[in-house]
Design a protein around this motif. Structure first.
Motif, PDB file in Angstrom:
ATOM      1  N   THR A  90       0.797  -1.231   0.000  1.00 24.34           N
ATOM      2  CA  THR A  90       0.000   0.000   0.000  1.00 24.34           C
ATOM      3  C   THR A  90       0.831   1.283   0.000  1.00 24.34           C
ATOM      4  O   THR A  90       0.284   2.353  -0.243  1.00 24.34           O
ATOM      5  CB  THR A  90      -0.916   0.037   1.233  1.00 24.34           C
ATOM      6  OG1 THR A  90      -0.127  -0.134   2.417  1.00 24.34           O
ATOM      7  CG2 THR A  90      -1.965  -1.061   1.161  1.00 24.34           C
ATOM      8  N   ILE A 157     -17.788  -0.897  -0.255  1.00 24.12           N
ATOM      9  CA  ILE A 157     -16.607  -1.066  -1.104  1.00 24.12           C
ATOM     10  C   ILE A 157     -16.867  -0.570  -2.523  1.00 24.12           C
ATOM     11  O   ILE A 157     -15.992   0.035  -3.156  1.00 24.12           O
ATOM     12  CB  ILE A 157     -16.178  -2.551  -1.123  1.00 24.12           C
ATOM     13  CG1 ILE A 157     -15.564  -2.933   0.226  1.00 24.12           C
ATOM     14  CG2 ILE A 157     -15.197  -2.827  -2.259  1.00 24.12           C
ATOM     15  CD1 ILE A 157     -15.250  -4.406   0.357  1.00 24.12           C
ATOM     16  N   ARG A 203     -12.344   4.082   1.728  1.00 24.00           N
ATOM     17  CA  ARG A 203     -10.996   3.988   1.170  1.00 24.00           C
ATOM     18  C   ARG A 203     -10.126   3.024   1.978  1.00 24.00           C
ATOM     19  O   ARG A 203      -9.362   2.239   1.406  1.00 24.00           O
ATOM     20  CB  ARG A 203     -10.350   5.375   1.112  1.00 24.00           C
ATOM     21  CG  ARG A 203     -10.992   6.275   0.080  1.00 24.00           C
ATOM     22  CD  ARG A 203     -10.251   7.602  -0.050  1.00 24.00           C
ATOM     23  NE  ARG A 203     -10.873   8.445  -1.074  1.00 24.00           N
ATOM     24  CZ  ARG A 203     -10.384   9.620  -1.466  1.00 24.00           C
ATOM     25  NH1 ARG A 203      -9.285  10.088  -0.908  1.00 24.00           N
ATOM     26  NH2 ARG A 203     -10.998  10.320  -2.395  1.00 24.00           N
ATOM     27  N   ARG A 206     -11.071  -0.599   1.233  1.00 25.49           N
ATOM     28  CA  ARG A 206     -10.556  -1.004  -0.072  1.00 25.49           C
ATOM     29  C   ARG A 206      -9.034  -1.188  -0.036  1.00 25.49           C
ATOM     30  O   ARG A 206      -8.505  -2.145  -0.606  1.00 25.49           O
ATOM     31  CB  ARG A 206     -10.929   0.033  -1.137  1.00 25.49           C
ATOM     32  CG  ARG A 206     -12.412   0.044  -1.489  1.00 25.49           C
ATOM     33  CD  ARG A 206     -12.710   1.169  -2.475  1.00 25.49           C
ATOM     34  NE  ARG A 206     -12.034   0.985  -3.749  1.00 25.49           N
ATOM     35  CZ  ARG A 206     -12.529   0.309  -4.777  1.00 25.49           C
ATOM     36  NH1 ARG A 206     -13.711  -0.265  -4.680  1.00 25.49           N
ATOM     37  NH2 ARG A 206     -11.860   0.214  -5.906  1.00 25.49           N
ATOM     38  N   ARG A 207      -8.321  -0.266   0.595  1.00 19.73           N
ATOM     39  CA  ARG A 207      -6.856  -0.340   0.603  1.00 19.73           C
ATOM     40  C   ARG A 207      -6.351  -1.561   1.360  1.00 19.73           C
ATOM     41  O   ARG A 207      -5.329  -2.141   1.009  1.00 19.73           O
ATOM     42  CB  ARG A 207      -6.239   0.905   1.254  1.00 19.73           C
ATOM     43  CG  ARG A 207      -6.560   2.218   0.614  1.00 19.73           C
ATOM     44  CD  ARG A 207      -6.049   2.375  -0.809  1.00 19.73           C
ATOM     45  NE  ARG A 207      -6.355   3.731  -1.263  1.00 19.73           N
ATOM     46  CZ  ARG A 207      -7.481   4.099  -1.848  1.00 19.73           C
ATOM     47  NH1 ARG A 207      -8.429   3.200  -2.064  1.00 19.73           N
ATOM     48  NH2 ARG A 207      -7.676   5.346  -2.231  1.00 19.73           N
ATOM     49  N   TYR A 530      -3.151   1.289  -4.453  1.00 20.36           N
ATOM     50  CA  TYR A 530      -3.344  -0.162  -4.404  1.00 20.36           C
ATOM     51  C   TYR A 530      -4.693  -0.538  -3.783  1.00 20.36           C
ATOM     52  O   TYR A 530      -5.144   0.061  -2.815  1.00 20.36           O
ATOM     53  CB  TYR A 530      -2.236  -0.818  -3.581  1.00 20.36           C
ATOM     54  CG  TYR A 530      -2.438  -2.314  -3.451  1.00 20.36           C
ATOM     55  CD1 TYR A 530      -2.076  -3.163  -4.492  1.00 20.36           C
ATOM     56  CD2 TYR A 530      -3.050  -2.862  -2.327  1.00 20.36           C
ATOM     57  CE1 TYR A 530      -2.299  -4.528  -4.409  1.00 20.36           C
ATOM     58  CE2 TYR A 530      -3.277  -4.240  -2.241  1.00 20.36           C
ATOM     59  CZ  TYR A 530      -2.905  -5.057  -3.285  1.00 20.36           C
ATOM     60  OH  TYR A 530      -3.139  -6.402  -3.204  1.00 20.36           O
ATOM     61  N   THR A 531      -5.323  -1.546  -4.350  1.00 17.29           N
ATOM     62  CA  THR A 531      -6.484  -2.197  -3.739  1.00 17.29           C
ATOM     63  C   THR A 531      -6.532  -3.639  -4.198  1.00 17.29           C
ATOM     64  O   THR A 531      -6.166  -3.941  -5.344  1.00 17.29           O
ATOM     65  CB  THR A 531      -7.806  -1.501  -4.093  1.00 17.29           C
ATOM     66  OG1 THR A 531      -8.886  -2.214  -3.485  1.00 17.29           O
ATOM     67  CG2 THR A 531      -8.033  -1.460  -5.600  1.00 17.29           C
ATOM     68  N   VAL A 533      -9.437  -5.399  -4.079  1.00 18.84           N
ATOM     69  CA  VAL A 533     -10.858  -5.767  -4.181  1.00 18.84           C
ATOM     70  C   VAL A 533     -11.187  -6.495  -5.482  1.00 18.84           C
ATOM     71  O   VAL A 533     -12.261  -7.100  -5.588  1.00 18.84           O
ATOM     72  CB  VAL A 533     -11.771  -4.530  -4.035  1.00 18.84           C
ATOM     73  CG1 VAL A 533     -11.576  -3.878  -2.684  1.00 18.84           C
ATOM     74  CG2 VAL A 533     -11.527  -3.527  -5.152  1.00 18.84           C
TER      75      VAL A 533
END
Length: 548
Positions: A90, A157, A203, A206-207, A530-531, A533
């Protein structure tokens, strides 16, 4: 390993620079010596054509570091404003900056390499994470989420940010959600409260979705060998100084003049005070100004074992002045709304206390009770604490110059205007001894408490704006890193829109990288936020935890 992390980061992406061309004599004036300012200077030296000797870092305090600042030696008291944790996936922009900076202990290694190697040897694996009333320890093996909670998290999300802006977290979840183990771990890890911004929680979910299954143990966290200031800020400042970067300390920038009669946003003059003297300097067509607008640490006040830290509401240190002045001058340019963040102290204040001790009593009791060795857990949280206290016991030594017989730990309280469970006073009205008393009661260290307090120096601090970046907001309340029409001005830090989670150090570094890329035409690209999901593997790892 560094090569793997940065593969593809430094390509030949085209600059979106809108301003004047960067020349050999171009100057860069950076307002603010926190992580945003230091990172901007590093990226400018390494990736653009601006020479280090033409870069000026203008900082209102006498030392750089901002929120990461730390101080102390064997003859004084050690103090930090807290220690940030990081993630390999991240924090790509941070690792990019630190890959350019040599380690103080081994110049053949970068600070990034040093951090990676340290974490390979020092693994997080907390044995206790939550401690409820009556000293009931809970490792949060079960998250306690209902199906309604899970569905609301899933919807959060994917809901568009525009559809939920300027809403509180507790407008999305019912009251039962805030009693779950999931929330108690989540709020303490990211310092979010139920009245904070819903977009911000979205956020973070998600992160960090990819690490939810390791959220309790802390195994997904990356830490620094010492406190953040010693491990990151000090080597960054040293490297920049070696490159010829000028550090103008005790320098308060108060205003900017813009080129009149144009729709462009072009800075022509910068005003500042230094050592009580008012000064200004002309900004030429080939120069650039990057500012950290707003401040989490503005007007921080400390107390002592016997003194209550003052709550300053008057914005005396001037950290908000520059942003307020330029918004007033150019209301047409969508430069944000500082009043949204600096007029709600009852929602934005938090407190911390740093404890210095010459004996191991508290640390031995802590390890025996929690099963956590110092440095093994991110923090221990008391969900039933009226102040929402979390305690951090770091690895020893925590400072580079810390004596063997000095032991440090710290704690923060997210609800400073609430009466304590045991000390019947608001946290904001308590001395260091009273805060330490409250913490000892939560741990159950009652018999040993007089000896712990007698042998400790407890420095409390009131920080009126520490949580201001989490306040509910509209998208227009924060400016873009490079506002529309800007030719030589960029914003950085927690109060700009970079699409990153605002509490992360990564948000400061990302905004700095964006500013250097867009205005200075630096080589390389800014990596995407970055994620996980969209990763099936991520969901397979997360689901057992979410369903527990």
């Amino acid at each position: 390993m560094a090569g793997k992390v940065f593969k593809g980061l430094m390509g030949n992406g085209k600059s979106r620079r809108r301003g004047s061309a960067v020349g050999d004599d171009s100057r860069l004036f950076i307002v603010g010596g926190g992580m945003a300012g230091l990172s901007a200077a590093i990226f400018a030296v390494r990736d653009s054509k601006i020479s280090g000797r033409n870069i000026h870092v203008m900082e209102v305090h006498e030392k750089a570091g901002g929120s990461l600042y730390g101080e102390g030696d064997a003859n004084t008291v050690y103090f930090t404003r807290g220690d940030w944790k990081f993630g390999i996936k991240t924090h790509n922009c941070l690792w990019d900056a630190l890959s350019a900076v040599p380690s103080l202990d081994d110049p053949k290694k970068s600070v990034f390499q040093e951090i990676v190697e340290y974490n390979e040897l020092h693994k997080h694996n907390a044995r206790s994470r939550l401690i409820y009333a009556g000293q009931r320890r809970d490792h949060a093996d079960r998250m306690g989420l209902s199906w309604e909670h899970r569905l609301r998290l899933l919807a959060l999300i994917y809901v568009p940010e525009k559809a939920i802006e300027n809403r509180r977290i507790d407008s999305w979840f019912d009251s039962s959600f805030f009693k779950t183990n999931f929330w108690n771990v989540f709020f303490s890890m990211f310092a979010l409260e139920s009245w904070n911004d819903l977009v911000e929680m979205k956020r973070y979910v998600r992160r960090y979705l990819h690490d939810f299954h390791r959220m309790v143990s802390g195994q997904g966290e990356t830490v620094t060998p010492y406190n953040n200031y010693d491990s990151m800020t000090v080597p960054m400042v040293r490297w920049l100084t070696d490159q010829g970067v000028q550090f103008d300390m005790g320098c308060k920038v108060t205003d900017l003049d813009f080129k009149p009669g144009t729709d462009d946003l072009t800075v022509e003059r910068l005003y500042y005070t230094q050592k009580g003297e008012e000064k200004s300097l002309g900004i030429r067509k080939c120069d650039f100004v990057f500012i950290t607008n707003g401040s989490m640490i503005a007007d921080t006040r400390r107390g002592s074992n016997t003194e209550v830290p003052a709550l300053e509401r008057g914005k005396l240190d001037g950290s908000w002045t520059l942003w307020e002045n330029i918004v007033e001058k150019r209301p047409d340019k969508q430069l944000g709304n500082p009043a949204n963040f600096n007029t709600r102290i009852d929602e934005s204040a938090w407190m911390l206390f740093c404890v210095n001790s010459k004996e191991r009593l508290f640390f031995d009791l802590y390890e025996r009770f929690t099963g956590n060795k110092p440095g093994q857990a991110n923090m221990v949280t008391f969900p039933d604490s009226a102040w929402h206290i979390s305690v951090l016991v770091p690895n020893h030594p925590h400072f580079r110059n810390q004596p063997e017989d000095t032991y440090l730990f710290g704690a923060c309280g997210l609800r400073p205007f609430v009466e304590g469970n045991f000390v019947k006073k608001k946290m904001c009205d308590c001395t260091g001894n009273e805060m330490l008393t409250e913490a000892c009661h939560h741990f159950g260290f009652i018999e040993e408490m007089p000896r712990i307090i007698e042998g400790s120096v407890c420095v409390p601090a009131m920080m009126p704006y520490e949580m201001s970046h989490f306040l509910t907001r509209k998208s227009s309340d924060r400016p873009k890193v490079v506002p529309e029409g800007s030719t030589n001005l960029a914003f950085m830090g927690q109060f700009v829109e970079s699409d990153e989670c605002v509490m992360l150090v990564e948000s400061s570094v990302r905004s700095a990288k964006m500013a250097v890329k867009e205005l200075l035409g630096a080589v390389g690209t800014v990596p995407e936020v970055y994620t996980g999901v969209y990763s099936p593997r991520c969901w397979m790892e997360v689901l057992p935890t979410a369903l527990s």
